[in-house]
Design a protein around this motif. Sequence first.
Motif, mmCIF file in Angstrom:
data_model
loop_
_atom_site.group_PDB
_atom_site.id
_atom_site.type_symbol
_atom_site.label_atom_id
_atom_site.label_comp_id
_atom_site.label_asym_id
_atom_site.label_seq_id
_atom_site.Cartn_x
_atom_site.Cartn_y
_atom_site.Cartn_z
ATOM 1 N N GLY A 23 -53.240 111.518 -102.165
ATOM 2 C CA GLY A 23 -52.833 112.862 -102.525
ATOM 3 C C GLY A 23 -51.417 112.876 -103.056
ATOM 4 N N PRO A 24 -50.832 114.067 -103.186
ATOM 5 C CA PRO A 24 -49.515 114.194 -103.811
ATOM 6 C C PRO A 24 -48.392 113.512 -103.040
ATOM 7 N N ALA A 25 -48.553 113.291 -101.723
ATOM 8 C CA ALA A 25 -47.502 112.591 -100.977
ATOM 9 C C ALA A 25 -47.339 111.170 -101.509
ATOM 10 N N ASP A 26 -48.461 110.455 -101.688
ATOM 11 C CA ASP A 26 -48.399 109.123 -102.285
ATOM 12 C C ASP A 26 -47.895 109.196 -103.716
ATOM 13 N N MET A 27 -48.322 110.221 -104.434
ATOM 14 C CA MET A 27 -47.917 110.393 -105.825
ATOM 15 C C MET A 27 -46.403 110.525 -105.939
ATOM 16 N N GLY A 141 -34.153 116.797 -105.030
ATOM 17 C CA GLY A 141 -33.363 116.639 -103.813
ATOM 18 C C GLY A 141 -34.064 115.868 -102.718
ATOM 19 N N GLY A 142 -34.884 114.894 -103.060
ATOM 20 C CA GLY A 142 -35.584 114.100 -102.060
ATOM 21 C C GLY A 142 -36.792 114.782 -101.458
ATOM 22 N N ARG A 143 -37.235 115.897 -102.033
ATOM 23 C CA ARG A 143 -38.402 116.620 -101.537
ATOM 24 C C ARG A 143 -39.334 116.925 -102.709
ATOM 25 N N TRP A 144 -40.582 117.282 -102.366
ATOM 26 C CA TRP A 144 -41.534 117.615 -103.410
ATOM 27 C C TRP A 144 -42.329 118.857 -103.049
ATOM 28 N N TRP A 145 -42.753 119.568 -104.082
ATOM 29 C CA TRP A 145 -43.597 120.751 -103.970
ATOM 30 C C TRP A 145 -44.701 120.628 -105.010
ATOM 31 N N SER A 146 -45.828 121.283 -104.764
ATOM 32 C CA SER A 146 -46.904 121.305 -105.738
ATOM 33 C C SER A 146 -46.917 122.643 -106.466
ATOM 34 N N ASN A 160 -41.776 119.059 -98.984
ATOM 35 C CA ASN A 160 -42.148 117.897 -98.190
ATOM 36 C C ASN A 160 -41.217 116.741 -98.527
ATOM 37 N N PRO A 161 -40.730 116.016 -97.535
ATOM 38 C CA PRO A 161 -39.849 114.891 -97.832
ATOM 39 C C PRO A 161 -40.592 113.770 -98.566
ATOM 40 N N HIS A 470 -56.146 120.963 -104.832
ATOM 41 C CA HIS A 470 -54.869 120.490 -104.315
ATOM 42 C C HIS A 470 -55.052 119.921 -102.903
ATOM 43 N N ARG A 471 -54.278 118.844 -102.578
ATOM 44 C CA ARG A 471 -54.453 118.169 -101.292
ATOM 45 C C ARG A 471 -53.100 117.894 -100.649
ATOM 46 N N CYS A 472 -52.302 118.908 -100.442
ATOM 47 C CA CYS A 472 -50.995 118.701 -99.813
ATOM 48 C C CYS A 472 -51.137 118.081 -98.438
ATOM 49 N N GLY A 473 -52.219 118.385 -97.735
ATOM 50 C CA GLY A 473 -52.373 117.866 -96.392
ATOM 51 C C GLY A 473 -52.831 116.436 -96.326
ATOM 52 N N ALA A 474 -53.144 115.836 -97.473
ATOM 53 C CA ALA A 474 -53.663 114.452 -97.481
ATOM 54 C C ALA A 474 -52.506 113.474 -97.378
ATOM 55 N N ARG A 475 -52.070 113.178 -96.178
ATOM 56 C CA ARG A 475 -50.945 112.293 -95.952
ATOM 57 C C ARG A 475 -51.420 111.111 -95.137
#
Length: 481
Positions: A23-27, A141-146, A160-161, A470-475
């Motif tokens: 998901g987007p965390a890996d991205m 700033g070291g964080r990400w948003w979708s 999300n960091p 969207h898969r923000c929770g896919a960490r």
Amino acid sequence: MNEEHGTPHPDPIPGHLPVRMRGPADMAELLPYLLGFFPDDSIVAVGLQGADLQQGGVIRVDIPEAPADWPRAAAETAALLVRLSEQRDHRPEQVLLYLCRDPEEGAARPVLGTLGPLAEALRTAFEAKGVGVKESLCVSGGRWWSFLCRREGCCEPSGNPVQQARGPGPVVAAATFAGLAPRGSRKAIAAGLAPLGEPAAGPQRLAIEQALRHRPLTGGEAACERAGELLDEVMAEFLAGAREVDERRTALLLVGLQDKLLRDRAAEYAESAELGAAQRLWRFLARRCVIPFDGYAAAPLTLLAWTSWLAGDLATARVVLGLVLRLDPDYLLAQLLHESLNGGLAPELLLEGVRAERARRAAAVDPTPRSGSGTGERRPLPGPLTAAEAPYDEQGIPSGPDDGREPGPVPGRSVRAGQPEAPGPLLPGPLLPGRRLSARTRAAVRRRRRATEALPGPGSGLRAWGGAGHRCGARGTAARS
């Protein structure tokens, strides 16, 4: 938007990464490994191809400063990625988008809202090309948003960091295992090449002014040869471990390198045993292009990009070429290297031309009879000389700047602000002798010089996650493909 990049060289990152992003965390975590550096103030688009959403082409484009330019930049970004993907293999089925911009110092609000219109323009532009947007992230700033998150309570407003407390994820671990490591941010690479500030700039500025005052009004082969002797002398010192040159000789080299004959001779220091010393010298000279002579940096920076490419440091080569083409969009040698690097040309092909020119010079004859001799005697052109062997003064500076451009600063402003290199009909120097650079190519470089990276297409082994939405929770742990 700026420079177009053709089919990229097969060696640059990301290499083979046999993992599937969850998901987007890996991205977000993988971003600097895709480019070799963190892309400040950038749009990054990653094409996804086939049913398994394998990574295709990757491009990076500067975010235009004026929001009014965003719709045009979005349309050109979409067109560029699709065109490059089709040239290499297949058009992308979907795309991953990143918008990267750190907040202004002291700003309390994230840039997410500010970049929202650009994200929407990109989504519209790609969908108009028949390419769906798999995910669109703001990284700041070291964080990400979708930008695609629409579910109530899905994402924290604070973002999300990017770096997780649990340590690097499997995608980054695979990249690290493959020997890939980011070289910092694009801004950090550029900052390391910025001109010296005061008070150190003062003595160097005076030395450059003096070198220009003593520059002969007429040049010729003798002046160019003496400049080459100075170049050989200084390079010999750097090969022996030197890391700096006095202000006077630095000024003479900087003025001399404005002539393409000396610059192209400098490009001949391209063998593996010479690359480290050459890169140190070009970095040193680039930083001594102090204001208002900062425009002189185009020559040493282009030489740094050339030697970085030969050394396998494509991240630095791309960033530095971007600096040169913003400094001087018409600098022909930078255009050549830019088109070659991102057009899939191996540097060894250009190196063949450089070696041939170096061999030609080494085999040149001196037709002047020596004392007591009735005929000319064959001898190599001068190699590295010591100061005692080759006294060098200001009268030895070649007078002809590159393609007729006067190298002096514009009164009252920095050279960086103007003085483009006069376009010539041929590509500069011996790298590709006789090959013409079309007016259309030069116009494309001037129009799109902000797009400074285009990376490999299919075959990396990296795949996006399956399913829709969207898969923000896919960490957590990414599933291996």
